[in-house]
Write an enzyme that holds these catalytic residues in place. Structure first.
Site, PDB file in Angstrom:
ATOM      1  CG  HIS A   1      26.937  21.254  31.875  1.00 15.95           C
ATOM      2  ND1 HIS A   1      26.998  19.981  32.392  1.00 15.95           N
ATOM      3  CD2 HIS A   1      25.833  21.818  32.436  1.00 15.95           C
ATOM      4  CE1 HIS A   1      25.980  19.789  33.206  1.00 15.95           C
ATOM      5  NE2 HIS A   1      25.261  20.897  33.273  1.00 15.95           N
TER       6      HIS A   1
ATOM      7  CG  HIS B   1      24.354  24.261  34.430  1.00 14.39           C
ATOM      8  ND1 HIS B   1      23.450  23.471  33.781  1.00 14.39           N
ATOM      9  CD2 HIS B   1      24.252  25.505  33.870  1.00 14.39           C
ATOM     10  CE1 HIS B   1      22.805  24.186  32.860  1.00 14.39           C
ATOM     11  NE2 HIS B   1      23.291  25.416  32.885  1.00 14.39           N
TER      12      HIS B   1
ATOM     13  CG  ASP C   1      24.119  20.983  39.200  1.00 13.69           C
ATOM     14  OD1 ASP C   1      24.369  21.825  38.312  1.00 13.69           O
ATOM     15  OD2 ASP C   1      23.347  20.023  39.015  1.00 13.69           O
ATOM     16  CG  HIS C   2      27.358  19.418  36.435  1.00 11.30           C
ATOM     17  ND1 HIS C   2      27.270  18.094  36.058  1.00 11.30           N
ATOM     18  CD2 HIS C   2      26.082  19.845  36.592  1.00 11.30           C
ATOM     19  CE1 HIS C   2      25.993  17.744  35.983  1.00 11.30           C
ATOM     20  NE2 HIS C   2      25.251  18.788  36.293  1.00 11.30           N
TER      21      HIS C   2
ATOM     22  CG  HIS D   1      21.937  20.769  29.871  1.00 10.28           C
ATOM     23  ND1 HIS D   1      20.701  20.899  30.466  1.00 10.28           N
ATOM     24  CD2 HIS D   1      22.841  20.988  30.850  1.00 10.28           C
ATOM     25  CE1 HIS D   1      20.864  21.188  31.752  1.00 10.28           C
ATOM     26  NE2 HIS D   1      22.149  21.251  32.008  1.00 10.28           N
TER      27      HIS D   1
ATOM     28  CG  ASP E   1      23.172  17.987  33.834  1.00 11.74           C
ATOM     29  OD1 ASP E   1      23.553  16.956  34.410  1.00 11.74           O
ATOM     30  OD2 ASP E   1      22.915  19.057  34.430  1.00 11.74           O
TER      31      ASP E   1
ATOM     32  CG  HIS F   1      21.551  15.488  37.740  1.00  7.06           C
ATOM     33  ND1 HIS F   1      21.507  16.161  38.935  1.00  7.06           N
ATOM     34  CD2 HIS F   1      22.078  16.357  36.838  1.00  7.06           C
ATOM     35  CE1 HIS F   1      21.971  17.389  38.769  1.00  7.06           C
ATOM     36  NE2 HIS F   1      22.334  17.537  37.502  1.00  7.06           N
TER      37      HIS F   1
HETATM   38 ZN   LIG Z   1      23.228  21.246  33.935  1.00  7.86          ZN
END
Ligand SMILES: [Zn+2]
Length: 256
Positions: free
Chosen positions: A54, A56, A58-59, A110, A134, A172
């Site tokens: 996805h 975001h 941090d990915h 998410h 996530d 995570h």
């Molecule tokens: Zn995320």
């Protein structure tokens, strides 16, 4: 050599690198390009694709840099919000490279465009692997940011219906916190107690708390167990629909 590298990044993110064929590799959710490049160079691998679960930050943070350095393709489910994307995938699509096949599972919840990647069992990977970003965590699930609870519940059920031996690699390391929450809901769930102990031990030793399995998640993850009588009773929701129980669990976890 184990084909899968687990690369902890940014404190609690996991990047995954999977090597296949002669010396090819793919990477999932590369939040940090330098950590990935180090492994690629050390093992003389050639990066052919980046799979994004996805959009975001941090990915995806390292994806464009990795593409620039290696010429690999960026693959994901969101044309607008994943920079540098080459291939936009859809539910049920099979991504192929050499001998490997990876099935795309659309798992909105998410985010609207979250996807998971399922690699069925093969010689190198006896159990099968699902990378869940996530959407599904060990003992938990992602926050519902762009959809309603019903959409997320349906996505989680798609994952729960994968073969039970499938290894679960999530985005995570929230395992200990998730199982601590699970125990507040099901204080008598022996499997939760055991896996919490195991996760705390792994953390103490500085090791990752992944993988889990689909079977482990079905036994211990309250969000996959929203239709279990024990959970309905614990929440005093015995006459509610599973999706309502799920939504209540998610509300409670949001403020845990
Ligand atoms: Zn995320």
């Amino acid at each position: 050599m184990d084909p899968l590298f687990i690369i902890p990044a940014l404190g609690d993110n996991f990047i995954y690198l999977y090597s296949f064929g002669q010396n090819s590799a793919l990477v999932i959710d590369p939040s940090d390009s330098s950590l990935v490049l180090r492994i690629i160079e050390k093992h003389k691998l050639s990066l052919t694709m980046i799979l994004i679960t996805h959009h975001h930050w941090d990915h995806i943070a390292g994806a464009v840099e990795l593409k620039r350095k290696t010429g690999c393709r960026i693959i994901g489910g969101d044309k607008q919000r994943i920079s540098g994307i080459d291939d936009v995938v859809y539910d049920g699509q099979v991504v192929r490279a050499d001998s490997i096949r990876i099935q795309v599972i659309a798992t909105p919840g998410h985010t609207r465009t979250s996807v998971c990647y399922y690699m069925p069992p093969s010689n190198d990977n006896k159990n099968g692997i699902v990378w869940t970003g996530d959407t599904l965590f060990v003992g938990g699930c992602g926050r519902i940011l762009e959809c309603d609870a019903e959409v997320m519940w349906n996505s989680l059920n798609k994952l729960a219906s994968l073969p039970e031996q499938t290894l679960v690699y999530c985005g995570h390391d929230y395992t200990v916190e998730n199982y601590e929450f699970a125990l507040t809901i099901e204080p008598n769930n022996e499997a939760v107690k055991q896996y919490l102990k195991r996760a705390k031990q792994a953390q103490k030793e500085g090791g990752p708390t992944v993988p889990s399995t689909i079977q482990q998640e079905r036994l211990t993850n309250p969000f996959l167990r929203a239709d279990a009588p024990e959970i309905e009773e614990a929440l005093h929701m015995t006459n509610a629909r599973p999706v309502e129980v799920f939504a209540e669990l998610r509300r409670q976890k949001d403020v845990f």
